[in-house]
Design an enzyme around this catalytic site. Structure first.
Site, PDB file in Angstrom:
ATOM      1  N   GLY A   1      -2.610  12.751   2.602  1.00  0.00           N
ATOM      2  CA  GLY A   1      -3.451  13.438   1.628  1.00  0.00           C
ATOM      3  C   GLY A   1      -4.656  14.039   2.335  1.00  0.00           C
ATOM      4  CG  ASN A   2      -7.625  16.020   0.041  1.00  0.00           C
ATOM      5  OD1 ASN A   2      -7.195  17.119   0.338  1.00  0.00           O
ATOM      6  ND2 ASN A   2      -7.766  15.629  -1.210  1.00  0.00           N
TER       7      ASN A   2
ATOM      8  CG  ASP B   1       2.628  11.973   2.104  1.00  0.00           C
ATOM      9  OD1 ASP B   1       1.426  11.648   2.149  1.00  0.00           O
ATOM     10  OD2 ASP B   1       3.206  12.311   1.050  1.00  0.00           O
TER      11      ASP B   1
ATOM     12  NE  ARG C   1     -15.849   3.516  -1.883  1.00  0.00           N
ATOM     13  CZ  ARG C   1     -17.170   3.596  -1.975  1.00  0.00           C
ATOM     14  NH1 ARG C   1     -17.825   2.663  -2.636  1.00  0.00           N
ATOM     15  NH2 ARG C   1     -17.827   4.599  -1.432  1.00  0.00           N
TER      16      ARG C   1
ATOM     17  CB  THR D   1      -5.479   2.300   1.625  1.00  0.00           C
ATOM     18  OG1 THR D   1      -4.603   3.193   2.333  1.00  0.00           O
ATOM     19  CG2 THR D   1      -5.018   2.186   0.188  1.00  0.00           C
ATOM     20  CG  ASN D   2     -11.342   2.958  -0.833  1.00  0.00           C
ATOM     21  OD1 ASN D   2     -11.822   2.110  -0.097  1.00  0.00           O
ATOM     22  ND2 ASN D   2     -11.779   4.217  -0.869  1.00  0.00           N
TER      23      ASN D   2
ATOM     24  CG  HIS E   1     -15.817   1.019   1.586  1.00  0.00           C
ATOM     25  ND1 HIS E   1     -16.890   1.800   1.966  1.00  0.00           N
ATOM     26  CD2 HIS E   1     -14.841   1.887   1.214  1.00  0.00           C
ATOM     27  CE1 HIS E   1     -16.581   3.067   1.832  1.00  0.00           C
ATOM     28  NE2 HIS E   1     -15.349   3.161   1.371  1.00  0.00           N
TER      29      HIS E   1
END
Length: 304
Positions: free
Chosen positions: A10-11, A33, A90, A121-122, A177
Site C-alpha cells: 500500500g502507500n 501483496d 490505531r 502494521t498497526n 505507538h
C-alpha cells in the site's frame, strides 16, 4: 547479498520499497501483496527506474518460499481507511489486521524464515505479539517501528522551537505507538543540554510539544489520508541497522518482560534483532506513564 522483503504494498509498503531501491539498501527485494496487479505494477515501475539510479536491485514478486533466505521482512499490511474517522484510534485496524497477520505469519513460518521481522502494521505493539505467535520467531527477532517515528517528530518539534536541526535533539517518546505514548522529558537534550534546564531560560510549553508529537501522524493523515514517508524512513533505518549489524540504540517496540508486552523503549538493534535492552533512569511520573501505556496496550489487544 542483502535480501529484504516488503509484505503489503500500500502507500507505506510502496514508500519503503522505493527508499530501499533508490537508496541502494538491498540487493534482492521481494514484494508481496494480495493485489497481484498492484504489486506487479510496482515491481515493473521499480525495474524501469534501474537505468536512472546508481544501484541495481533484483525484484521478485509473491514468492513466499523465497522468504527462507531473506534477512529482513518488513510488514506493511494495513487498512488505513479504518482510521478515517473523527476520533481515530490505531487499534481500529486490529480486527482486520489480526486475520491478515495470522495468514501471512503462517506463510512466513512455513517458508523457514529465520531472519528479523520489522513491523509497521498497526496497532504496532499488539501486532508484534501476534507475529510472535504466528511465526514462532524469538521475541528478539520481531521489532516494531513503534515510537521511532514519534521520537523523530519530537526532535522536529523541539528543533523548530530552538531553531536547530532535529539531529541536535536527543530523547524519546516511549510506550504505545498510539494515544498513551508520552515524551520522557528527562531524556530530552538539545546539544547535550537537558531540556529541563533550558526551559528555565525560555518560555517553553512542554505540553504543547508533547501534544504535537502525539498528534503529528494524524496531522499528516488528515492532509492526504495516509502517512508514508516518515514511517518508511524509520523502517529503512531499522533495515540498515539489521543488515549492517550497527548495534544502534533506538526507541523501538520490543518485548519487555517486566511489562508483559511489546512497547517502545530504547534497545540496541543489530543483525540478530534486539541485541540488548537498555535501561533508562526515568522519573517516577514517567514510570507511571509507561505502566499506563503497557496496561493500555494489553487491554486493547484483547478486543477481537
Amino acid at each position: 547479498m542483502r535480501k529484504v522483503a516488503v509484505i503489503g504494498m500500500g502507500n507505506v509498503g510502496a514508500a519503503v520499497a522505493h527508499q530501499l531501491v533508490v537508496g541502494g539498501h538491498a540487493d534482492d527485494l521481494y514484494l508481496y501483496d494480495a493485489n497481484e496487479a498492484k504489486v506487479n505494477a510496482d515491481a515493473l515501475d521499480f525495474e524501469d527506474s534501474m537505468d536512472n539510479v546508481p544501484f541495481n536491485v533484483n525484484i521478485t514478486v509473491n514468492d513466499y518460499e523465497a522468504l527462507k533466505d531473506v534477512e529482513v521482512i518488513v510488514s506493511a499490511l494495513g487498512h488505513i481507511k479504518l482510521l478515517d474517522v473523527p476520533h481515530p484510534d490505531r487499534f481500529a485496524e486490529l480486527k482486520y489486521n489480526r486475520k491478515e497477520v495470522a495468514e501471512v505469519g503462517a506463510k512466513i513460518k512455513a517458508s523457514g524464515f529465520h531472519g528479523v521481522l520489522i513491523d509497521i502494521t498497526n496497532p504496532c505493539d499488539a501486532i508484534c505479539q501476534l507475529y510472535k505467535e504466528a511465526t514462532g520467531l524469538p521475541y528478539e527477532k520481531i521489532i516494531g517501528t513503534g515510537t521511532l517515528l514519534d521520537s523523530a517528530r519530537l526532535h522536529r518539534a523541539v528543533g523548530k522551537f530552538f531553531g536547530v536541526h532535529p539531529k541536535a535533539v536527543k530523547g524519546y517518546s516511549l510506550g504505545e505507538h498510539g494515544d498513551s505514548q508520552f515524551v520522557a522529558w528527562s531524556t530530552v537534550k538539545v546539544f547535550e543540554q537537558p531540556i529541563t534546564e533550558l526551559i528555565k531560560e525560555k518560555n517553553m510549553d512542554l505540553e504543547a510539544i508533547d501534544e504535537e508529537t502525539r498528534e503529528g501522524g494524524f496531522t499528516v493523515f488528515y492532509g492526504k489520508k495516509y502517512t508514508n514517508y516518515g514511517i518508511a524512513a524509520a523502517a529503512v533505518r531499522l533495515v540498515d541497522a539489521v543488515l549492517s549489524d550497527s548495534k544502534e540504540q533506538m526507541p523501538v517496540s520490543n518485548y519487555r518482560e517486566e511489562y508483559h508486552s511489546y512497547l517502545s523503549y530504547p534497545a540496541i538493534v543489530g543483525r540478530e534483532g534486539i541485541v540488548k535492552q537498555c535501561q533508562l533512569d526515568l522519573t517516577e511520573e514517567e514510570l507511571q506513564k509507561l505502566q499506563h501505556s503497557a496496561d493500555t496496550i494489553l487491554s486493547k489487544a484483547q478486543v477481537k
